[in-house]
Design a protein around this motif. Structure first.
Motif, PDB file in Angstrom:
ATOM      1  N   ASN A 175       0.833  -1.199   0.000  1.00 56.79           N
ATOM      2  CA  ASN A 175       0.000   0.000   0.000  1.00 56.79           C
ATOM      3  C   ASN A 175       0.869   1.250   0.000  1.00 56.79           C
ATOM      4  OD1 ASN A 175       0.882  -0.078   2.648  1.00 56.79           O
ATOM      5  ND2 ASN A 175      -1.116  -0.586   3.499  1.00 56.79           N
ATOM      6  N   ARG A 176       0.285   2.348  -0.445  1.00 55.12           N
ATOM      7  CA  ARG A 176       1.068   3.548  -0.737  1.00 55.12           C
ATOM      8  C   ARG A 176       0.558   4.758   0.029  1.00 55.12           C
ATOM      9  NH1 ARG A 176       0.221   3.041  -7.045  1.00 55.12           N
ATOM     10  NH2 ARG A 176      -1.210   1.408  -6.389  1.00 55.12           N
ATOM     11  N   PRO A 177       1.361   5.813   0.103  1.00 51.24           N
ATOM     12  CA  PRO A 177       0.889   7.058   0.720  1.00 51.24           C
ATOM     13  C   PRO A 177      -0.124   7.738  -0.185  1.00 51.24           C
ATOM     14  CG  PRO A 177       3.042   7.414  -0.260  1.00 51.24           C
ATOM     15  CD  PRO A 177       2.763   5.927  -0.376  1.00 51.24           C
ATOM     16  N   ALA A 178      -0.938   8.593   0.379  1.00 45.85           N
ATOM     17  CA  ALA A 178      -1.944   9.317  -0.386  1.00 45.85           C
ATOM     18  C   ALA A 178      -1.924  10.788   0.012  1.00 45.85           C
ATOM     19  CB  ALA A 178      -3.335   8.734  -0.135  1.00 45.85           C
ATOM     20  N   VAL A 179      -2.284  11.642  -0.938  1.00 47.05           N
ATOM     21  CA  VAL A 179      -2.417  13.067  -0.669  1.00 47.05           C
ATOM     22  C   VAL A 179      -3.716  13.565  -1.286  1.00 47.05           C
ATOM     23  CG1 VAL A 179      -1.450  15.382  -0.958  1.00 47.05           C
ATOM     24  CG2 VAL A 179       0.083  13.441  -0.620  1.00 47.05           C
ATOM     25  N   VAL A 180      -4.486  14.323  -0.507  1.00 50.97           N
ATOM     26  CA  VAL A 180      -5.719  14.950  -0.980  1.00 50.97           C
ATOM     27  C   VAL A 180      -5.393  16.388  -1.376  1.00 50.97           C
ATOM     28  CG1 VAL A 180      -8.062  15.643  -0.371  1.00 50.97           C
ATOM     29  CG2 VAL A 180      -7.109  13.497   0.535  1.00 50.97           C
ATOM     30  N   PHE A 181      -5.814  16.783  -2.577  1.00 51.09           N
ATOM     31  CA  PHE A 181      -5.554  18.127  -3.099  1.00 51.09           C
ATOM     32  C   PHE A 181      -6.873  18.893  -3.210  1.00 51.09           C
ATOM     33  CE2 PHE A 181      -2.124  15.462  -4.470  1.00 51.09           C
ATOM     34  CZ  PHE A 181      -0.987  16.266  -4.372  1.00 51.09           C
ATOM     35  N   LEU A 182      -6.845  20.175  -2.793  1.00 51.73           N
ATOM     36  CA  LEU A 182      -8.054  20.987  -2.730  1.00 51.73           C
ATOM     37  C   LEU A 182      -7.879  22.267  -3.531  1.00 51.73           C
ATOM     38  CD1 LEU A 182      -8.537  20.448   1.088  1.00 51.73           C
ATOM     39  CD2 LEU A 182      -9.740  19.255  -0.750  1.00 51.73           C
ATOM     40  N   HIS A 183      -8.837  22.538  -4.402  1.00 50.74           N
ATOM     41  CA  HIS A 183      -8.726  23.665  -5.326  1.00 50.74           C
ATOM     42  C   HIS A 183      -9.148  24.984  -4.679  1.00 50.74           C
ATOM     43  CE1 HIS A 183     -13.096  23.809  -5.790  1.00 50.74           C
ATOM     44  NE2 HIS A 183     -13.077  22.486  -5.907  1.00 50.74           N
ATOM     45  N   SER A 184      -8.881  26.067  -5.368  1.00 48.99           N
ATOM     46  CA  SER A 184      -9.246  27.406  -4.901  1.00 48.99           C
ATOM     47  C   SER A 184     -10.645  27.778  -5.375  1.00 48.99           C
ATOM     48  CB  SER A 184      -8.220  28.426  -5.397  1.00 48.99           C
ATOM     49  OG  SER A 184      -8.078  28.348  -6.810  1.00 48.99           O
ATOM     50  N   THR A 185     -11.090  28.968  -5.009  1.00 47.34           N
ATOM     51  CA  THR A 185     -12.435  29.436  -5.319  1.00 47.34           C
ATOM     52  C   THR A 185     -12.713  29.440  -6.824  1.00 47.34           C
ATOM     53  OG1 THR A 185     -12.372  30.865  -3.367  1.00 47.34           O
ATOM     54  CG2 THR A 185     -14.052  31.342  -5.005  1.00 47.34           C
ATOM     55  N   ARG A 186     -13.882  28.922  -7.184  1.00 52.29           N
ATOM     56  CA  ARG A 186     -14.413  28.916  -8.546  1.00 52.29           C
ATOM     57  C   ARG A 186     -13.690  27.973  -9.496  1.00 52.29           C
ATOM     58  NH1 ARG A 186     -15.228  34.171  -6.748  1.00 52.29           N
ATOM     59  NH2 ARG A 186     -13.168  34.874  -7.433  1.00 52.29           N
ATOM     60  N   LYS A 187     -12.816  27.128  -8.969  1.00 51.51           N
ATOM     61  CA  LYS A 187     -12.158  26.127  -9.815  1.00 51.51           C
ATOM     62  C   LYS A 187     -12.727  24.751  -9.492  1.00 51.51           C
ATOM     63  CE  LYS A 187      -8.041  28.748 -10.975  1.00 51.51           C
ATOM     64  NZ  LYS A 187      -8.444  30.031 -10.356  1.00 51.51           N
ATOM     65  N   CYS A 188     -12.011  23.672  -9.838  1.00 51.51           N
ATOM     66  CA  CYS A 188     -12.538  22.322  -9.666  1.00 51.51           C
ATOM     67  C   CYS A 188     -11.377  21.334  -9.624  1.00 51.51           C
ATOM     68  CB  CYS A 188     -13.498  21.973 -10.805  1.00 51.51           C
ATOM     69  SG  CYS A 188     -12.750  22.097 -12.449  1.00 51.51           S
ATOM     70  N   LYS A 189     -11.708  20.074  -9.402  1.00 59.04           N
ATOM     71  CA  LYS A 189     -10.673  19.060  -9.243  1.00 59.04           C
ATOM     72  C   LYS A 189      -9.845  18.873 -10.503  1.00 59.04           C
ATOM     73  CE  LYS A 189     -13.847  15.190 -10.210  1.00 59.04           C
ATOM     74  NZ  LYS A 189     -14.948  16.085 -10.694  1.00 59.04           N
TER      75      LYS A 189
END
Length: 423
Positions: A175-189
């Protein structure tokens, strides 16, 4: 720009019952994955040991601290830090604002071919994100695995959380490490794809989401703006930060049950609005401080980023201009507690001992460095008491305002590699 980096995970089952006053995140089963024990709070892997000097770095002179602020800092440092109480209060608060709970389930989705951006002009490619360090992987595109999923976090249309997950097709079962990424206002994944691909090439499972009223959770270019105004009018949702924070807590439930993810190595990072989401996802708040901004008349830039709701409030309150009273009433309405019990002086120290990196532009008007002085002092004390001062770092890039730069992307990459990749 504000970028926040830390890992948040459920505590391992210690055999002790949670406090009866603390309502933990849902323990419902994620289909079709097998369940795992859950506990009421979030954590990172065991803290790094050491007694190094507190790793706070400001690239530039320290922000000016006047006599009044110095006294406030000294007073703040003397206040005990009750991290467990803060987390419990925040979880209880979030749950009290939820619609009907549903089983935490996941279903397959289709790739988004035409992402919805709510900017007046479509965004151009990000030089900063394109600069993210990548591993040299032969036939990268063929080896890249893409998952498009929906995770259901609560009842209602906005309870469907869209996920974009990128990773490398591996032959081993580790199994591997994971990172969650979060966008800025009015953008998307989809905007985050350069980062997702770069991290996937380096061995991570990279996850992008659409925050509330963005991306697949929006139907027009005014969806987010309309949700903010509706929240002011009706007080029935919290679209600015807290509703997405709930999604991220539920997302942690899902990620820790995936057999391809190491549940002790999950990181989270965000830009601007995404940075605030990342902070609150760990039952903590954004670093600058909303109360500080109101009291020190430094709220204008942040208000300007979502001005429609403040204009609506100004009209309803019979004001000719947006002033401190309008700002405070809006925060209390659309994000209760944002400028009081859940503000940064009370919640930043609760992140310790989990590694936390804050990256900012030294000239950022939305996130002025002076607002960090008191929470930073309290955080410094908390990390020192936890004997892990080197787990806390603040970087301010000189001459930079509210934007992401290649330097910031590299700093974030190095930080996550340091704590999440196996050496």
């Amino acid at each position: 720009m504000m970028k926040l980096l830390h890992s948040y995970l459920p505590r391992p089952n210690s055999g002790t019952a949670p406090s009866p006053t603390c309502i933990p995140p849902s323990t419902t089963h994620v289909q079709p994955l097998k369940s795992c024990p859950r506990a009421p709070h979030v954590r990172i892997y065991p803290p790094k040991k050491g007694n190094n000097e507190c790793a706070i770095q400001i690239i530039k002179n320290e922000a000016f601290t006047d006599a009044t602020t110095q006294k406030q800092m000294e007073k703040a440092e003397s206040i005990p830090i009750d991290a467990e109480k803060i987390r419990c209060e925040f979880f209880n608060f979030l749950r009290s604002k939820r619609s009907a709970e549903v089983p935490l389930t996941v279903e397959h989705a289709q790739p988004v071919l035409n992402p919805l951006y709510q900017d007046d002009k479509p965004p151009t490619n990000s030089e900063a994100m394109e600069s993210c360090p990548k591993a040299n992987v032969e036939n990268f595109k063929k080896l890249l695995k893409e998952e498009n999923l929906y995770l259901y976090t609560e009842a209602g249309e906005q309870g469907r959380l869209p996920l974009l997950i990128l990773s490398m097709k591996e032959s081993d079962n580790e199994n591997r490490p994971a990172v969650v990424f979060l966008h800025s206002t009015r953008k998307c994944k989809e905007w985050l794809r350069p980062l997702l691909e770069a991290y996937a090439s380096r061995g991570y499972i990279a996850i992008g989401i659409d925050s509330r009223y963005h991306g697949e959770r929006a139907s027009s270019k005014t969806t987010y703006r309309d949700a903010l105004v509706s929240s002011w009018k009706n007080g029935d949702t919290m679209p600015f930060i807290f509703d997405t924070a709930w999604d991220l807590i539920k997302l942690a439930d899902y990620l820790t049950q995936r057999e391809d993810i190491d549940p002790t190595r999950i990181g989270i990072t965000g830009e601007s609005l995404g940075g605030m989401h990342a902070w609150y996802a760990a039952a903590d708040t954004r670093y600058k401080g909303f109360r500080w901004a109101i009291e020190n008349d430094k709220w204008q830039a942040r208000v300007g980023s979502i001005k429609a709701v403040f204009e609506e409030a100004r009209t309803d309150l019979g004001k000719s201009t947006i002033d401190k009273e309008v700002v405070e009433k809006v925060w209390d309405r659309i994000a209760p507690g944002l400028a009081s019990q859940f503000d940064s002086p009370y919640t930043i120290p609760a992140i310790a001992p989990r590694p936390l990196l804050i990256i900012n532009g030294a000239e950022d008007p939305r996130c002025p460095l002076a607002g960090l002085e008191i929470p930073k002092a309290r955080a410094r004390k908390a990390y020192a008491e936890a004997n892990c001062s080197d787990n806390f770092k603040v970087v301010a890039e000189p001459g930079i305002g509210h934007q992401m730069t290649p330097f910031m992307v590299k700093e974030a990459s190095d930080w996550l590699d340091k704590f999440l990749l196996k050496q």
